[in-house]
Motif scaffolding. Sequence first.
Motif, short mmCIF file in Angstrom:
data_model
loop_
_atom_site.label_atom_id
_atom_site.label_comp_id
_atom_site.label_asym_id
_atom_site.label_seq_id
_atom_site.Cartn_x
_atom_site.Cartn_y
_atom_site.Cartn_z
N HIS A 1 0.67 -1.09 0.03
CA HIS A 1 0.25 0.09 0.19
C HIS A 1 1.00 1.21 -0.09
O HIS A 1 0.49 2.20 -0.74
CB HIS A 1 -0.97 0.03 1.20
N GLU A 2 2.03 1.21 0.78
CA GLU A 2 2.87 2.53 0.57
C GLU A 2 3.69 2.37 -0.47
O GLU A 2 4.04 3.56 -1.04
CB GLU A 2 3.93 2.27 1.98
N MET A 3 4.03 1.34 -1.20
CA MET A 3 4.64 1.07 -2.55
C MET A 3 4.33 1.70 -3.57
O MET A 3 4.85 2.62 -4.35
CB MET A 3 4.83 -0.17 -2.71
N LEU A 4 2.75 1.99 -3.62
CA LEU A 4 2.16 2.49 -4.97
C LEU A 4 2.36 4.03 -4.76
O LEU A 4 2.75 4.70 -5.79
CB LEU A 4 0.73 2.14 -4.93
N GLN A 5 2.34 4.65 -3.44
CA GLN A 5 2.54 6.06 -3.33
C GLN A 5 4.12 6.49 -3.79
O GLN A 5 4.27 7.40 -4.51
CB GLN A 5 2.14 6.49 -1.99
N CYS A 6 5.01 5.43 -3.26
CA CYS A 6 6.12 5.77 -3.27
C CYS A 6 6.59 5.80 -5.12
O CYS A 6 7.28 6.66 -5.63
CB CYS A 6 7.16 4.80 -2.89
N LEU A 7 6.03 4.86 -5.81
CA LEU A 7 6.06 4.88 -7.20
C LEU A 7 5.58 5.89 -7.99
O LEU A 7 6.14 6.45 -8.71
CB LEU A 7 5.33 3.44 -7.90
N LYS B 1 20.37 13.02 -11.54
CA LYS B 1 18.76 12.62 -11.65
C LYS B 1 18.93 11.15 -11.95
O LYS B 1 17.96 10.50 -11.16
CB LYS B 1 18.22 13.47 -12.44
N VAL B 2 19.80 10.55 -12.74
CA VAL B 2 19.40 9.22 -13.08
C VAL B 2 19.92 8.33 -11.94
O VAL B 2 19.37 7.25 -11.55
CB VAL B 2 20.41 9.10 -14.48
N GLY B 3 21.07 8.79 -11.26
CA GLY B 3 21.64 8.32 -10.16
C GLY B 3 20.73 8.04 -9.13
O GLY B 3 20.53 7.02 -8.38
N LEU B 4 19.84 9.23 -8.76
CA LEU B 4 18.96 9.31 -7.65
C LEU B 4 17.75 8.27 -8.16
O LEU B 4 17.17 7.60 -7.32
CB LEU B 4 18.29 10.55 -7.49
N ALA B 5 17.40 8.43 -9.36
CA ALA B 5 16.09 7.62 -9.78
C ALA B 5 16.53 6.17 -9.78
O ALA B 5 15.65 5.14 -9.18
CB ALA B 5 15.94 7.89 -11.17
N HIS B 6 17.71 5.70 -10.11
CA HIS B 6 17.91 4.00 -10.06
C HIS B 6 17.86 3.69 -8.50
O HIS B 6 17.40 2.66 -8.15
CB HIS B 6 19.31 3.88 -10.63
N ALA B 7 18.51 4.28 -7.67
CA ALA B 7 18.89 4.11 -6.19
C ALA B 7 17.37 3.88 -5.79
O ALA B 7 17.03 3.14 -4.84
CB ALA B 7 19.51 4.99 -5.42
N GLN B 8 16.36 5.04 -6.05
CA GLN B 8 15.08 5.09 -5.33
C GLN B 8 14.22 3.76 -5.78
O GLN B 8 13.47 3.19 -5.20
CB GLN B 8 14.34 6.40 -5.76
N PHE B 9 14.24 3.51 -7.03
CA PHE B 9 13.72 2.30 -7.71
C PHE B 9 14.10 1.06 -7.06
O PHE B 9 13.31 0.15 -6.50
CB PHE B 9 14.25 2.25 -9.01
N GLU B 10 15.29 0.85 -6.74
CA GLU B 10 16.02 -0.30 -6.01
C GLU B 10 15.49 -0.36 -4.59
O GLU B 10 15.25 -1.39 -4.17
CB GLU B 10 17.39 -0.46 -5.94
N THR B 11 15.32 0.84 -3.97
CA THR B 11 14.69 1.00 -2.49
C THR B 11 13.20 0.47 -2.80
O THR B 11 12.70 -0.30 -1.75
CB THR B 11 14.97 2.35 -2.10
N ILE B 12 12.39 0.83 -3.54
CA ILE B 12 11.18 0.60 -3.42
C ILE B 12 10.69 -0.98 -4.01
O ILE B 12 10.03 -1.43 -3.41
CB ILE B 12 10.40 1.65 -4.60
N HIS B 13 11.91 -1.37 -4.72
CA HIS B 13 11.51 -2.73 -5.02
C HIS B 13 10.28 -3.35 -5.55
O HIS B 13 9.67 -4.19 -4.82
CB HIS B 13 12.22 -3.79 -3.83
N PRO B 14 9.83 -2.82 -6.58
CA PRO B 14 8.23 -3.01 -6.78
C PRO B 14 7.72 -4.15 -7.10
O PRO B 14 6.68 -4.67 -7.23
CB PRO B 14 7.90 -1.71 -7.69
N PHE B 15 8.73 -5.17 -7.83
CA PHE B 15 8.17 -6.32 -8.34
C PHE B 15 8.60 -7.52 -7.39
O PHE B 15 9.54 -7.41 -6.57
CB PHE B 15 8.76 -6.56 -9.62
N LEU B 16 8.15 -8.65 -7.80
CA LEU B 16 8.46 -9.95 -7.03
C LEU B 16 9.76 -10.35 -7.41
O LEU B 16 10.79 -10.92 -6.65
CB LEU B 16 7.41 -11.05 -6.98
N ASP B 17 10.21 -10.09 -8.44
CA ASP B 17 11.47 -10.54 -9.15
C ASP B 17 11.86 -9.59 -10.29
O ASP B 17 11.31 -8.81 -10.81
CB ASP B 17 11.22 -11.95 -9.60
#
Length: 382
Positions: A178-184, A202-218
Amino acid sequence: MLGTSRAGQYIEQVEGYRAFIPKPLPPNPEIMMDQEMWNLLSQADRALGRLDGATDALPNPDLFVFMYVRKEAVLSSQIEGTQASLIDVLEFESQAIEPDNPQEVAEVVNYVFAINYGLERLKELPISLRLIREIHQKLMSGVRGSERNPGEFRRSQNWIGAGGCSLSEATYVPPPPHEMLQCLDNLEKFLHNPRPMPTLIKVGLAHAQFETIHPFLDRNGRTGRLLITFLLCEQNILQRPLLYISYYFKKYRAEYYDRLQAIRDRGDWEGWLKFFLRGVYEVAQEAAATARKIVNLKEEHRQLVLNAMGRRAGNAIALLESLYFKPIFTVEHAQDLTSLSYPNANTLIKDLSAIGILQEITGQKRNRAFSYAPYLAVFQDP
């Protein structure tokens, strides 16, 4: 609530584990652009500019892209434990040899497909959650884990840790669904935010944030590394997908994960960004050097064939040109390409092997396959 940093906070869940909820980007307080950061940024920018220029000078830039995309796919998959090599993938694509590890090769081939698909889609769709889901679906299509909701954001909690560890033993737990969707949603807004910011930051920040959110199961790691390539191409920093940052992340794998974790634990965005910019610089330098090596190799081998084969050089050069896109091949390929009879195509291959351009790779008398070994050597890991 436990452990707040400028990147977000760890929050105790009712089930008893702590999950990290990232704050929206850009970081607050904002990134400290000290002298070292400016130097690294300017080095990385210049190296990317030189790489773009070096590939523009190639007689056929697509030939370079062809191998680079495969190399990036192999390295990015190896970070996640896949053993398939560049040679395995080329053998599979050439249909000359059955791979020992078809499942792993299929994962890398999917990655190649996902890069090419994403670059086409970027012509009509900006980088968005929709595009990220589409890319993920391509990565997961028909390979192990394909039952784990390809192209769908997760609806259950995932975690990162040693193989087989439980949620309570995890080294890192991303935000609950439920929190993840807001983060995305926040991440997508950041990608489209017109506020000026150096693109590589910007690209460096975006990559790190994506890995932190980890939005997929795999396949979060692979998707997040693809995001770097797509952002650089979308922003016209690179005209072609020629930065295999996975080489650097694989080489410094422990530091890569430590830097990402330090963002969550201590809000150390600067440490991560400096690591990332060093990586961009290092791999851009290397890619430009590889481009120059290929130009020289192409010229050297063309001369070698002309000198050694005289009037018979026409077919040999035609075959050689095809090998930049198909460096592993069979006699039938040479036959189709040159319209020679099987025995004559065989003789042509023998002649090219004698001058050190080709190498037989099966060790068999029948169903033999050959490789353009000196060219493949340019792409082998040092």
